[in-house]
Design an enzyme around this catalytic site. Structure first.
Site, PDB file in Angstrom:
ATOM      1  N   LYS A  10     -14.547   0.954  36.480  1.00 42.92           N
ATOM      2  CA  LYS A  10     -15.406   2.129  36.723  1.00 42.92           C
ATOM      3  C   LYS A  10     -16.644   2.123  35.816  1.00 42.92           C
ATOM      4  O   LYS A  10     -16.707   1.374  34.828  1.00 42.92           O
ATOM      5  CB  LYS A  10     -14.575   3.393  36.536  1.00 42.92           C
ATOM      6  CG  LYS A  10     -13.449   3.552  37.578  1.00 42.92           C
ATOM      7  CD  LYS A  10     -12.726   4.887  37.392  1.00 42.92           C
ATOM      8  CE  LYS A  10     -11.679   5.103  38.462  1.00 42.92           C
ATOM      9  NZ  LYS A  10     -11.023   6.445  38.316  1.00 42.92           N
ATOM     10  N   PHE A  58     -12.369  18.699  41.039  1.00 46.74           N
ATOM     11  CA  PHE A  58     -13.198  17.720  40.324  1.00 46.74           C
ATOM     12  C   PHE A  58     -13.944  16.772  41.268  1.00 46.74           C
ATOM     13  O   PHE A  58     -14.600  15.840  40.812  1.00 46.74           O
ATOM     14  CB  PHE A  58     -12.323  16.911  39.353  1.00 46.74           C
ATOM     15  CG  PHE A  58     -11.150  16.216  40.001  1.00 46.74           C
ATOM     16  CD1 PHE A  58     -11.310  14.994  40.641  1.00 46.74           C
ATOM     17  CD2 PHE A  58      -9.876  16.779  39.961  1.00 46.74           C
ATOM     18  CE1 PHE A  58     -10.233  14.345  41.238  1.00 46.74           C
ATOM     19  CE2 PHE A  58      -8.791  16.139  40.550  1.00 46.74           C
ATOM     20  CZ  PHE A  58      -8.976  14.928  41.196  1.00 46.74           C
ATOM     21  N   ARG A  86      -0.455  -0.541  38.963  1.00 50.42           N
ATOM     22  CA  ARG A  86      -0.440   0.852  38.477  1.00 50.42           C
ATOM     23  C   ARG A  86       0.202   0.903  37.085  1.00 50.42           C
ATOM     24  O   ARG A  86      -0.241   1.663  36.227  1.00 50.42           O
ATOM     25  CB  ARG A  86       0.308   1.762  39.460  1.00 50.42           C
ATOM     26  CG  ARG A  86      -0.371   1.939  40.811  1.00 50.42           C
ATOM     27  CD  ARG A  86      -1.622   2.781  40.781  1.00 50.42           C
ATOM     28  NE  ARG A  86      -1.402   4.119  40.307  1.00 50.42           N
ATOM     29  CZ  ARG A  86      -2.237   5.136  40.556  1.00 50.42           C
ATOM     30  NH1 ARG A  86      -3.339   4.961  41.289  1.00 50.42           N
ATOM     31  NH2 ARG A  86      -1.990   6.309  40.069  1.00 50.42           N
ATOM     32  N   THR A  92      -3.177   8.389  34.850  1.00 53.25           N
ATOM     33  CA  THR A  92      -4.550   8.847  35.143  1.00 53.25           C
ATOM     34  C   THR A  92      -5.230   9.393  33.888  1.00 53.25           C
ATOM     35  O   THR A  92      -6.413   9.122  33.646  1.00 53.25           O
ATOM     36  CB  THR A  92      -4.501   9.948  36.232  1.00 53.25           C
ATOM     37  OG1 THR A  92      -3.757   9.463  37.348  1.00 53.25           O
ATOM     38  CG2 THR A  92      -5.893  10.351  36.669  1.00 53.25           C
ATOM     39  N   ARG A 103      -5.904   1.810  30.635  1.00 50.42           N
ATOM     40  CA  ARG A 103      -6.491   3.132  30.355  1.00 50.42           C
ATOM     41  C   ARG A 103      -6.244   3.552  28.909  1.00 50.42           C
ATOM     42  O   ARG A 103      -7.096   4.174  28.279  1.00 50.42           O
ATOM     43  CB  ARG A 103      -5.952   4.158  31.354  1.00 50.42           C
ATOM     44  CG  ARG A 103      -6.651   4.038  32.718  1.00 50.42           C
ATOM     45  CD  ARG A 103      -5.954   4.815  33.795  1.00 50.42           C
ATOM     46  NE  ARG A 103      -6.755   4.956  35.005  1.00 50.42           N
ATOM     47  CZ  ARG A 103      -6.261   5.362  36.175  1.00 50.42           C
ATOM     48  NH1 ARG A 103      -4.979   5.662  36.293  1.00 50.42           N
ATOM     49  NH2 ARG A 103      -7.051   5.465  37.231  1.00 50.42           N
ATOM     50  N   ASN A 113     -12.017   7.264  33.444  1.00 51.46           N
ATOM     51  CA  ASN A 113     -10.779   6.624  32.995  1.00 51.46           C
ATOM     52  C   ASN A 113     -10.719   5.106  33.262  1.00 51.46           C
ATOM     53  O   ASN A 113      -9.650   4.552  33.458  1.00 51.46           O
ATOM     54  CB  ASN A 113      -9.562   7.360  33.559  1.00 51.46           C
ATOM     55  CG  ASN A 113      -9.527   7.355  35.066  1.00 51.46           C
ATOM     56  OD1 ASN A 113     -10.415   6.789  35.706  1.00 51.46           O
ATOM     57  ND2 ASN A 113      -8.519   7.968  35.644  1.00 51.46           N
ATOM     58  N   HIS A 116      -9.696   1.880  38.502  1.00 48.32           N
ATOM     59  CA  HIS A 116      -8.978   2.378  39.678  1.00 48.32           C
ATOM     60  C   HIS A 116      -7.931   1.361  40.089  1.00 48.32           C
ATOM     61  O   HIS A 116      -8.151   0.156  39.973  1.00 48.32           O
ATOM     62  CB  HIS A 116      -9.974   2.571  40.836  1.00 48.32           C
ATOM     63  CG  HIS A 116      -9.315   2.842  42.167  1.00 48.32           C
ATOM     64  ND1 HIS A 116      -8.917   4.100  42.540  1.00 48.32           N
ATOM     65  CD2 HIS A 116      -8.966   2.018  43.182  1.00 48.32           C
ATOM     66  CE1 HIS A 116      -8.357   4.034  43.747  1.00 48.32           C
ATOM     67  NE2 HIS A 116      -8.376   2.782  44.166  1.00 48.32           N
ATOM     68  N   GLU A 127      -8.905   0.313  51.134  1.00 52.50           N
ATOM     69  CA  GLU A 127      -9.909   0.281  50.067  1.00 52.50           C
ATOM     70  C   GLU A 127     -10.531  -1.110  49.941  1.00 52.50           C
ATOM     71  O   GLU A 127     -11.747  -1.229  49.723  1.00 52.50           O
ATOM     72  CB  GLU A 127      -9.263   0.722  48.748  1.00 52.50           C
ATOM     73  CG  GLU A 127      -8.871   2.203  48.776  1.00 52.50           C
ATOM     74  CD  GLU A 127      -8.020   2.649  47.596  1.00 52.50           C
ATOM     75  OE1 GLU A 127      -7.681   3.847  47.553  1.00 52.50           O
ATOM     76  OE2 GLU A 127      -7.696   1.805  46.722  1.00 52.50           O
TER      77      GLU A 127
END
Ligand code: IDP
Ligand code: MG
Length: 138
Positions: A10, A58, A86, A92, A103, A113, A116, A127
């Site tokens: 990100k 958000f 994950r 998250t 993270r 964060n 993804h 995606e």
């Protein structure tokens, strides 16, 4: 069974020079890179990518943040890719992410964060197809 997941490094992680260390973690964890792109989402594309969250409070902040700078998008392959990835990225909220997760190591807040990871095989395919055609996958 070998399967695939989709990831984005990100804008906060790109801006903080974490591309290299994050890719190293991904490689060390045994994921093979099938496709990869350094790019930037327009606000329209970020809104489309995160449309599933459009009712959440958000959403507008998320769209602004995800279109606010370049990202690295990639398709990754490994046994049990979605679940294992994950686990590798952690919760998250980085304050709740296990020590050693991406993270935990590289994210500063729940909104910015660092990374993804798709949450299902079905979403991984949706995606991945959002960013990559079949001929861009190796
Ligand atoms: P995930 O990325 O761990 O799957 P989701 O619940 O799918 O988490 O949320 C998508 C993204 O929206 C998160 O990665 C984060 O960037 C942002 N987000 C999630 N919850 C919040 C929040 O409570 N405040 C601000 N941003 C959030
Ligand atoms: Mg999610």
């Amino acid at each position: 069974m070998s399967n695939r997941t989709f990831t984005m490094i990100k804008p906060d992680a790109v801006a903080n020079n974490h591309i290299g260390p994050i890719l190293a973690k991904i490689n060390e964890a045994g994921f093979r890179i099938i496709a990869m792109k350094y790019t930037r989402l327009s606000p329209e594309l970020a809104a489309k990518f995160y449309a599933i969250h459009k009712e959440r409070p958000f959403y507008n902040d998320l769209v602004n943040y995800m279109s606010g700078g370049p990202i690295v998008a990639a398709i990754l392959e490994k046994n049990n890719a979605v679940e294992d990835f994950r686990k590798l990225i952690g919760a998250t909220d980085p304050a709740k992410a296990e020590p050693g997760t991406i993270r935990n190591l590289f994210a500063k807040s729940i909104d910015a964060n660092a990374i993804h990871g798709s949450d299902s095989n079905e979403n991984a395919e949706i995606e991945g197809s959002f960013f990559f055609s079949q001929t861009e996958r190796f």
